[in-house]
Design an enzyme around this catalytic site. Structure first.
Site, short mmCIF file in Angstrom:
data_model
loop_
_atom_site.label_atom_id
_atom_site.label_comp_id
_atom_site.label_asym_id
_atom_site.label_seq_id
_atom_site.Cartn_x
_atom_site.Cartn_y
_atom_site.Cartn_z
N TRP A 167 -2.91 -2.60 -1.75
CA TRP A 167 -2.74 -4.01 -2.08
C TRP A 167 -3.49 -4.76 -1.01
CZ3 TRP A 167 -0.69 -8.49 0.10
CH2 TRP A 167 -0.48 -9.55 -0.79
N ASN A 217 -0.93 1.40 6.01
CA ASN A 217 -0.12 0.41 5.32
C ASN A 217 0.37 -0.56 6.37
OD1 ASN A 217 1.72 -1.01 3.75
ND2 ASN A 217 3.35 0.50 4.10
N GLY A 218 0.10 -1.85 6.18
CA GLY A 218 0.56 -2.84 7.15
C GLY A 218 -0.56 -3.80 7.49
N ARG A 254 3.25 0.07 -5.19
CA ARG A 254 3.07 -0.59 -3.90
C ARG A 254 1.74 -1.33 -3.79
NH1 ARG A 254 6.83 1.57 -0.18
NH2 ARG A 254 5.65 0.71 1.54
N LYS A 277 4.99 -4.11 -5.85
CA LYS A 277 6.45 -4.05 -5.97
C LYS A 277 7.13 -4.32 -4.63
CE LYS A 277 10.24 -2.98 -8.22
NZ LYS A 277 10.72 -4.10 -9.05
N CYS A 285 0.83 -1.19 0.00
CA CYS A 285 0.00 0.00 0.00
C CYS A 285 0.88 1.26 0.00
CB CYS A 285 -0.95 0.10 1.20
SG CYS A 285 -2.02 -1.32 1.36
N LYS A 302 9.88 -14.71 -13.84
CA LYS A 302 9.51 -13.58 -14.71
C LYS A 302 8.26 -13.91 -15.52
CE LYS A 302 11.66 -11.78 -12.92
NZ LYS A 302 11.97 -10.76 -11.98
N GLU A 314 14.76 -17.84 -12.21
CA GLU A 314 14.41 -16.44 -12.44
C GLU A 314 13.59 -16.32 -13.74
OE1 GLU A 314 14.34 -13.95 -10.68
OE2 GLU A 314 14.48 -12.18 -11.93
N HIS A 317 14.22 -37.03 -12.71
CA HIS A 317 13.75 -37.54 -11.41
C HIS A 317 12.27 -37.20 -11.20
CE1 HIS A 317 17.75 -38.78 -10.32
NE2 HIS A 317 18.20 -37.59 -10.72
N GLU A 360 4.97 -14.25 -13.46
CA GLU A 360 4.40 -13.07 -12.81
C GLU A 360 3.78 -12.09 -13.78
OE1 GLU A 360 8.43 -10.96 -11.35
OE2 GLU A 360 6.69 -10.18 -10.33
O1 M6R Z 1 12.29 -5.58 -2.80
P1 M6R Z 1 12.72 -7.00 -2.70
O2 M6R Z 1 13.90 -7.29 -3.56
O3 M6R Z 1 12.97 -7.44 -1.29
O4 M6R Z 1 11.52 -7.84 -3.27
C1 M6R Z 1 11.55 -9.23 -3.25
C2 M6R Z 1 10.47 -9.81 -4.13
O5 M6R Z 1 9.21 -9.41 -3.69
C3 M6R Z 1 10.65 -9.40 -5.59
O6 M6R Z 1 11.89 -9.74 -6.08
C4 M6R Z 1 9.57 -10.07 -6.47
O7 M6R Z 1 9.79 -11.44 -6.50
C5 M6R Z 1 9.61 -9.47 -7.87
N1 M6R Z 1 8.29 -9.05 -8.23
C6 M6R Z 1 10.07 -10.42 -8.91
O8 M6R Z 1 10.06 -9.85 -10.18
#
Ligand code: M6R
Length: 616
Positions: A79, A105-106, A27, A611, A2, A492, A488, A511, A495
């Protein structure tokens, strides 16, 4: 998560709040809302979905920049943690008497019992959110206490959880209040105007003078200035800092999406990350001052804690540091690490990697390690973040502001800093041959130009995106230091395109996962010149034998006799295998981008995500 903002000043409040909220939409974007005072009236507007939905709901006169009396207000982009996103759950929440509006926020963990208690007292709730109980609690306590700061102090005694709150009360029309407890909140000090925001990016358009609230602090902003007290009511002198606003500008610079812009920024990001640290291949890497040097070199083991992409960067770091420094390195998801009483002591270096520096699980894990006496190093893109502030040492990754929820350039920057750290430790401990270390430094210096070359594959990858973009599942395989890149690549794709994807060590295919293979599941294989190249080829042939379409991301030339194993191949420059993840990840970032774009998905703001994950 948020984003929260508050404004007290001479400008018309709604445009200021909306501009600031726009910068905080990373956020969370499940819903948005604003509340502001106009004469003696508290106005509230809310909408589910993105900020634009809210914008289109607001009367047009609110956007006129001058000539009226709306100078105090708050805004929120959400969020969802409690309550599905709909028209009731957006903040601000308002007290029953209509005097108080609050954003949060929280998470308030004891909201259930508070809600029950307040309902018994006659408060009417309009949502199932945890936040709403706070505004009713304030209303309740304000019945017997007129000093609003004292009311807020009492509120903090009743709340369990992490929270940043911003509040306005119609009975205090020239005051803006904020409360911080384990969720970020920054005060901005402009010319005759004051701000509150969950991130400085929300303030940089207006001021470069900020004061970061600390945990357990309450702030009152008024025309008289900034008054801070702690949760015990003692006054605190706010520390005002001048921030440099240049690298916080949020701009797509002509690219269609922030994600694409950020992928293309990687050569410069690498140059920044290496600058002043790697001066020449002949000179030792410089990362810390003398005092920190001495402390860091006492360590006997390393733990890396991080989440998501930062975790994957940590996995690359493990391969590199263990190989070079010959000390054990363990990498763990912060959300797991924190619940298992890990064995760390003063000889342990705990590295917290976090782009935002505000990820709740990583913060908590690092705090535990500080308490256990470990040495804690933050590798972060935000030097002003909680993680940076609470760690003993900080290595900024210098990627510049990353707006797209899907992390790209921050991965490259984090891995680069881990490389520097590995070489730095190996040099101080005289592990690894000077020749090897020198050749790695030469390789690091070549990286920015090599990345520029890999970016030229974008068009080719766009074609592949159209060919494979309609699949339901996709598998990424690799081995050794590129195994984290397979993870990774899958992250990507999942998401931003919502295609089911998994990353595997190619050795693990047989396996279990190989049972899934058929022509409908493409397998993307990362092949780099090194000890596992031949093994990778065998694993790809095993996949092809099960009718899978195998696509290679191959560094350097590929032997002619194995070419027909692959349905398609993307060729990237050859580089020391240990440094190759910075190159191999780029085609996977581009593939995810082009597939999401081809499918018409919301690339920069994928559904259900935010984010900065500031809740546990
Ligand atoms: O800000 P941070 O690097 O701690 O965030 C960690 C994850 O939330 C962040 O890397 C998330 O997995 C990304 N959206 C991936 O693209």
């Amino acid at each position: 998560m948020c984003g929260i903002v508050g404004y007290l000043g001479k400008k018309s409040v709604v445009p200021v709040i909306l501009e600031s909220l726009q910068t905080l939409e990373y956020r969370g974007y499940d819903s948005a809302g604003v509340a502001f005072l106009e004469q003696d009236c508290l106005n509230v507007y809310k909408a589910s979905g993105k900020l634009n939905n809210l914008r289109s709901r607001l009367p047009v006169e609110l956007f006129q920049k001058n000539g009226h009396s709306r100078h105090l207000g708050i805004g929120h982009t959400r969020w969802a943690t409690h309550g599905a996103p709909n028209d009731e759950t957006p903040h601000p929440h308002v007290s029953c008497d209509g005097n108080i509006a609050l954003i949060h926020n929280g998470i308030v963990e004891n909201f259930g019992e508070l809600r029950e208690e307040l309902t018994r007292k006659g408060h009417i709730f309009h949502s199932k959110t945890d936040t709403e109980c706070v505004v009713h609690l304030i209303e309740d306590l304000a019945k017997t206490e007129t000093d609003f700061l004292k009311v807020l102090q009492q509120v903090t005694r009743r709340l369990v959880g992490a929270y940043a709150l911003v509040i306005i009360d119609k009975r205090h029309p020239d005051k803006l209040y904020g409360v911080r407890n384990h969720a970020p909140l920054v005060v901005g000090i402009g010319d005759d105007e004051l701000f509150l925001g969950s991130d400085v990016v929300a303030l940089v358009e207006h001021t470069n003078q900020v004061s970061y609230l600390q945990n357990e602090e309450i702030v009152e902003l008024s025309p008289e200035g900034v008054k801070v007290i702690n949760f015990n009511g003692q006054p605190v002198e706010p520390l005002v800092e001048k921030i440099s606003t240049g690298n916080l500008a949020v701009d797509k610079k002509g690219f269609k999406h922030f994600m694409l812009k950020e992928i293309y920024e990687q050569p410069d990001v690498l140059r920044n990350s290496l600058s002043m640290r790697l001066l020449s291949p002949e000179e030792p890497i410089q990362l810390f001052d003398e005092a920190a040097d001495a402390k860091i070199n006492e360590i006997e083991r390393v733990y890396v804690v991080a989440c998501g992409t930062s975790y994957n960067a940590g996995l690359v770091g493990r391969y590199f540091i263990e190989e070079l420094v010959r000390i054990p390195v363990e990498v763990e998801a912060a959300g797991e690490f924190r619940y298992r009483n890990p064995l760390v002591d003063e000889k342990t270096l705990v590295i917290g990697i976090s782009q935002s520096g505000e990820t709740a699980d990583t913060i908590t894990a690092l705090r535990q390690c500080v308490n256990k006496g470990a040495k804690v190093l933050a590798i972060t893109n935000r030097e002003d973040s909680t993680i940076a502030r609470e760690s003993h040492f900080v290595l900024p990754v210098r990627a510049g502001i990353e707006v797209s929820v899907c992390a790209t350039k921050s991965f490259a920057a984090q891995v680069t800093v881990l490389y520097l750290l590995g070489i730095y430790l190996a040099e101080r401990r005289q592990q690894s041959s000077p020749e090897l270390l020198k050749s790695l430094k030469v390789g690091l210096q070549r990286l920015p130009v090599l990345v520029e070359n890999v970016l030229h594959t974008s068009e080719e990858i766009q074609t592949l995106a159209k060919k494979y973009g309609n699949v339901r599942d996709l598998i990424f395989i690799a081995r050794g230091i590129n195994y984290p890149v397979a993870l990774e690549g899958a992250l990507k794709l999942k998401e931003i395109s919502y295609i089911h994807a998994e990353g595997y060590s190619a050795s693990e295919l047989k396996h279990g996962p190989i049972a899934m293979l058929d022509p409908s599941i493409p397998v993307i294989a990362i092949l780099t010149d090194g000890i596992v190249y031949d093994k990778m080829i065998s694993n790809c042939q095993e996949a092809k034998a099960r009718d899978a379409q195998v696509i290679a991301v191959n560094s350097g030339p590929m032997p002619e006799d194995v070419r027909d194993t692959f349905e398609d191949a993307v060729f990237i420059p050859q580089l020391e295998e240990m440094l190759s993840p910075i190159l191999t990840v780029i085609p996977l970032q581009l593939l995810a981008y082009h597939i999401a774009e081809y499918l018409g998905k919301d690339v920069d703001q994928p559904r259900n995500l935010a984010k900065s994950v500031t809740v546990e």
